[in-house]
Design a protein around this motif. Structure first.
Motif, PDB file in Angstrom:
ATOM      1  N   ARG A 332       3.615   0.623   0.895  1.00 54.19           N
ATOM      2  CA  ARG A 332       3.055   1.780   1.571  1.00 54.19           C
ATOM      3  C   ARG A 332       1.545   1.737   1.363  1.00 54.19           C
ATOM      4  O   ARG A 332       1.072   1.203   0.372  1.00 54.19           O
ATOM      5  CB  ARG A 332       3.626   3.028   0.897  1.00 54.19           C
ATOM      6  N   SER A 333       0.804   2.310   2.311  1.00 49.52           N
ATOM      7  CA  SER A 333      -0.653   2.319   2.155  1.00 49.52           C
ATOM      8  C   SER A 333      -1.066   3.304   1.071  1.00 49.52           C
ATOM      9  O   SER A 333      -0.358   4.264   0.787  1.00 49.52           O
ATOM     10  CB  SER A 333      -1.311   2.730   3.476  1.00 49.52           C
ATOM     11  N   ASP A 426      -7.808   2.235   0.439  1.00 49.40           N
ATOM     12  CA  ASP A 426      -7.689   1.451  -0.799  1.00 49.40           C
ATOM     13  C   ASP A 426      -6.843   0.208  -0.523  1.00 49.40           C
ATOM     14  O   ASP A 426      -7.310  -0.921  -0.663  1.00 49.40           O
ATOM     15  CB  ASP A 426      -7.043   2.344  -1.866  1.00 49.40           C
ATOM     16  N   ILE A 427      -5.630   0.447  -0.081  1.00 51.50           N
ATOM     17  CA  ILE A 427      -4.681  -0.644   0.172  1.00 51.50           C
ATOM     18  C   ILE A 427      -3.913  -0.306   1.445  1.00 51.50           C
ATOM     19  O   ILE A 427      -3.509   0.845   1.635  1.00 51.50           O
ATOM     20  CB  ILE A 427      -3.657  -0.730  -0.991  1.00 51.50           C
ATOM     21  N   THR A 428      -3.711  -1.313   2.286  1.00 46.70           N
ATOM     22  CA  THR A 428      -2.854  -1.050   3.446  1.00 46.70           C
ATOM     23  C   THR A 428      -1.487  -1.685   3.224  1.00 46.70           C
ATOM     24  O   THR A 428      -1.365  -2.694   2.523  1.00 46.70           O
ATOM     25  CB  THR A 428      -3.450  -1.625   4.748  1.00 46.70           C
ATOM     26  N   ALA A 446      -0.072   0.624 -12.143  1.00 48.78           N
ATOM     27  CA  ALA A 446      -0.523   1.780 -11.359  1.00 48.78           C
ATOM     28  C   ALA A 446      -0.588   1.412  -9.884  1.00 48.78           C
ATOM     29  O   ALA A 446      -0.118   2.158  -9.013  1.00 48.78           O
ATOM     30  CB  ALA A 446      -1.899   2.227 -11.846  1.00 48.78           C
ATOM     31  N   LEU A 447      -1.136   0.252  -9.603  1.00 41.36           N
ATOM     32  CA  LEU A 447      -1.303  -0.182  -8.215  1.00 41.36           C
ATOM     33  C   LEU A 447       0.061  -0.359  -7.538  1.00 41.36           C
ATOM     34  O   LEU A 447       0.276   0.066  -6.399  1.00 41.36           O
ATOM     35  CB  LEU A 447      -2.097  -1.493  -8.205  1.00 41.36           C
ATOM     36  N   MET A 448       0.990  -0.976  -8.249  1.00 41.61           N
ATOM     37  CA  MET A 448       2.315  -1.193  -7.659  1.00 41.61           C
ATOM     38  C   MET A 448       3.019   0.137  -7.456  1.00 41.61           C
ATOM     39  O   MET A 448       3.594   0.391  -6.397  1.00 41.61           O
ATOM     40  CB  MET A 448       3.139  -2.136  -8.544  1.00 41.61           C
ATOM     41  N   ALA A 449       2.982   0.983  -8.463  1.00 38.95           N
ATOM     42  CA  ALA A 449       3.657   2.277  -8.343  1.00 38.95           C
ATOM     43  C   ALA A 449       3.066   3.070  -7.187  1.00 38.95           C
ATOM     44  O   ALA A 449       3.794   3.626  -6.356  1.00 38.95           O
ATOM     45  CB  ALA A 449       3.533   3.052  -9.655  1.00 38.95           C
TER      46      ALA A 449
END
Ligand code: AMP
Ligand code: MG
Length: 689
Positions: A332-333, A426-428, A446-449
């Motif tokens: 998810r973004s 931040d992330i798509t 944190a990023l994965m969660a």
């Protein structure tokens, strides 16, 4: 298909109880749980196996682990046999038939009599079974194949394809499997019913306990000397299966062999052998090399080593410090929707300089609220993290407005889009957030969660065995005679391995005795992925590590142009890489940090690691000769690199004093106070200062 958490592979035996001492011809089980191998389990007889297996299945079940259990005997017979015997082609009906008629105790069983009886009932007393292992004659069961007649095919389709597989009609003799089927199926029939296990390939494998038929010789190489073959084989099969990705496993299990069953992995041998073993000559140096420069030595290690660890799925909470085995993509973004970065008031569009008044809409948007809709021309109260209501693209800080009589007043200019975060800024979704080989850190969790990833494929920790060698060594705390010293390297190396994120395995101490060392290496190579020894690595009379490795034909003495450090003995023992470190603790630690650490990282599935150094003024002076690289025990004080007062390689106190190493390059150098030198903090090597 769901993957399996626990792999247990069993080598069955139809022989009688062979007593309490682990030996061949008994039952052995190999276990791999979550990618980590356990020591093989010895089960002296079938009754013990039938006690141990349910305990294991129950423990795994209560821990929520899905189990794949393999057994090394046919789950079915050649086409036609089940129907002739039981009236139905259903192989599981045949299992129940055996359960009903086989009588089995630790000292004897009725398998030969039963085979004779079946021959009389459905085969004119001439087959399909043959071989009588008893003294007395059995009506219907011949000792040889002389007058043998088999109304059924000699082999199952899978046996025809598997080179060297025995038929299940032969009830005994070297390599025969007929007795295993008679004594194994009743046990499996009971376990199947008790645990609602599903049986491959007869049923879809969707329960928490699944049985498969295995034949270890299909994919397992020869056992190392002194490791019992059956114990080795089941451990290896468990390791190989644990290393398969779920999709690979699903493909291997996609078999249609309704009545006869199939041998797991037949037709997929190469893939199961899987993790390509390191080449035996991976440490060979080019001929004629005398003193190898450090960078060249590192280059060779980098080029020749490859990962040796298996992979498994891990929940985020278990993934910290593990090596990612695949790229991880965001599900998810982040943020998923545009939202507000501050507490304030949202409206549409920017505003020029000057005073502005907007009617304040009812309600508010807080974090967690579903996005609302704002009527045109109005403003709405928004709180940090709230998804922007439709019609809002700009937010003004609450400190910058006056709220009065149902309006908000503020002065411009306000830039369109101010104080908001864009969806996916931040992330798509789909973007790679953790790359294969990354050692997973807390921030990665944190990023994965945040992007909806709850599980990740990781590598099993690298099992690094640590062995000290030398007759002079005793354990700290024991009484040391004159001439003896305490083993300092083992605790240090075990500690370093732990800090580097590996699974440190204590292999103890070895005397300066070639046979003893050989035995220890044999055992160790079956248990760990890589062995670090210290001591005995040069070319002297008592340097047995290098002597044994050269005897095995897979060693090179790496004379590296480095100080401290005597030769490193790098070699392969029964397929396991061995790093023979110098005995001297200072040299052992420096060589571990400089050479073993990056090599172990690669074996563990991480990328090659080059430590980061920093150029700082020296707080010392020194003149250095040309020709080799030097590492000095050092630390930073007041922004300058101090080095330990003595360069003596026996000074363990200096290792402990230091917080890093100063690296001096190969050419001759005259260093005076204030000159810039390269300092590499211990932290850059991945260990604590
Ligand atoms: P070696 O490489 O076996 O010739 O050993 C070199 C020096 O290191 C000798 O002085 C050994 O006594 C010493 N040494 C070897 N192993 C250890 C150890 N585990 N702990 C402390 N000193 C050691
Ligand atoms: Mg020694």
């Amino acid at each position: 298909m769901k993957g399996f958490d626990t792999i247990v592979m069993v080598d069955w035996s139809s022989g009688n109880d062979t007593g309490p001492t682990p030996r061949k011809d008994a039952i052995w089980a190999g276990i791999n749980r979550g990618g980590t191998a356990e020591d093989p389990v010895y089960l002296r007889n079938r009754q013990e196996a039938e006690r141990w297996l349910p305990d294991l299945f129950e423990a795994e079940h209560s821990a929520g682990r899905r189990v794949l259990a393999g057994f090394d005997f046919p789950f079915g017979y050649p086409k036609g046999f089940a129907k002739a015997l039981t009236g139905s082609a259903d192989p599981l009906g045949l299992w129940d038939w055996f359960e009903k008629f086989v009588e089995d105790t630790p000292r004897q069983n009725n398998r030969f009599d039963l085979a004779g009886q079946i021959n009389l009932d459905i085969g004119d007393g001439k087959g399909p079974f043959w071989f009588n292992g008893l003294q007395r004659d059995i009506n219907g069961l011949s000792r040889t194949k002389d007058s043998y007649a088999n109304p059924f095919p000699e082999k199952r389709q899978s046996e025809a394809q598997a080179k060297g597989a025995f038929t299940c009609w032969q009830m005994g003799g070297a390599g025969a499997v007929g007795g295993q089927v008679f004594t194994g199926l009743p046990v499996l029939a009971r376990l199947r019913k008790r645990f609602e296990a599903t049986v491959w390939p007869f049923e879809p494998l969707d329960g928490d306990l699944c049985f498969v038929e295995i034949w270890p010789s299909l994919t397992v190489g020869p056992n190392p000397e002194e490791v019992i073959k059956d114990a080795w084989q089941v451990s290896e099969v468990a390791r190989q299966i644990a290393a398969l990705k779920v999709e690979e496993l699903a493909e291997i299990l996609a078999v249609d062999a309704a009545e006869e069953g199939w041998i797991f992995g037949l037709g997929h041998e190469a893939r199961i052998k899987g993790v390509p073993p390191l080449r035996n000559d991976c440490f060979a140096l080019p001929p004629g090399v005398h003193w190898t420069p450090v960078d060249e030595a590192l280059g060779m290690l980098q080029e020749r080593l490859s990962p040796v660890t298996t992979t498994c799925r891990a929940a985020l909470k278990d993934a910290l410090g593990r090596v990612a085995a695949e790229d991880v993509a965001a599900r998810r973004s982040n943020p998923p929707l545009p939202n507000t970065a501050v507490d304030g008031y949202g409206f549409a569009g920017g505003r020029p300089a000057g005073q502005h008044t907007l009617p304040l809409a009812q309600g508010r948007a807080a974090a967690g609220d579903a996005p609302a809709v704002l009527p045109e021309g109005q403003a709405i109260r928004v709180l940090t993290g709230a998804a922007l209501p439709a019609g809002v693209d700009t937010v003004i800080l609450q400190e910058d407005v006056i709220v009065e009589a149902g309006t908000v007043r503020f002065s411009g200019p306000v830039k369109a889009g101010a104080n908001t975060r864009k969806a996916g800024e931040d992330i798509t979704e789909g973007e790679v957030i953790v790359s294969q080989g990354r050692i997973i850190r807390a921030a990665d969790l944190a990023l994965m969660a945040a992007t909806g990833v709850s599980e990740v494929t990781v590598r099993a920790p690298l099992r690094v065995g640590i062995l000290s060698t030398g007759d002079e060594l005793v354990e700290a705390g024991e009484v040391a005679a004159d001439g003896q010293i305490f083993d300092a390297n083992r605790p240090m190396l075990l500690g370093l391995m732990e800090q580097l994120g590996h699974e440190a395995v204590d292999l103890g101490r070895a005397p300066d005795n070639r046979d003893a060392l050989r035995g220890i290496l044999n055992k160790a190579s079956a248990r760990v992925d890589v062995i670090l020894t210290s001591g005995g690595a040069s070319a002297g009379d008592e340097d047995h590590v290098s002597a044994l490795l050269s005897e095995a034909g897979a060693m090179d003495l790496w004379r590296i142009a480095v100080k401290p450090g005597r030769p490193l003995a790098l070699g392969m023992w029964a397929g396991t890489p061995v790093f023979g470190l110098p005995g001297n603790p200072v040299a052992a630690m420096v060589c571990t940090l400089i050479f073993a650490r990056p090599a172990l990282a690669v074996l563990a599935g991480a990328p090659w690691q080059k430590p980061q150094g920093f150029d700082v003024p020296a707080a010392f002076s020194k003149s250095k000769k040309a020709g080799r690289r030097e590492y000095l025990r050092a630390r930073i004080r007041d922004g300058r690199a101090e080095v330990f007062a003595s360069e003596g390689s026996g000074r363990i106190s200096g290792l402990s004093w230091a917080e890093g190493l100063v690296e001096l390059p190969e050419p001759a150098m005259q260093i005076t106070d204030g000159d810039r030198v390269r300092f590499i903090p211990y932290g850059s090597f991945g260990i604590k200062a």
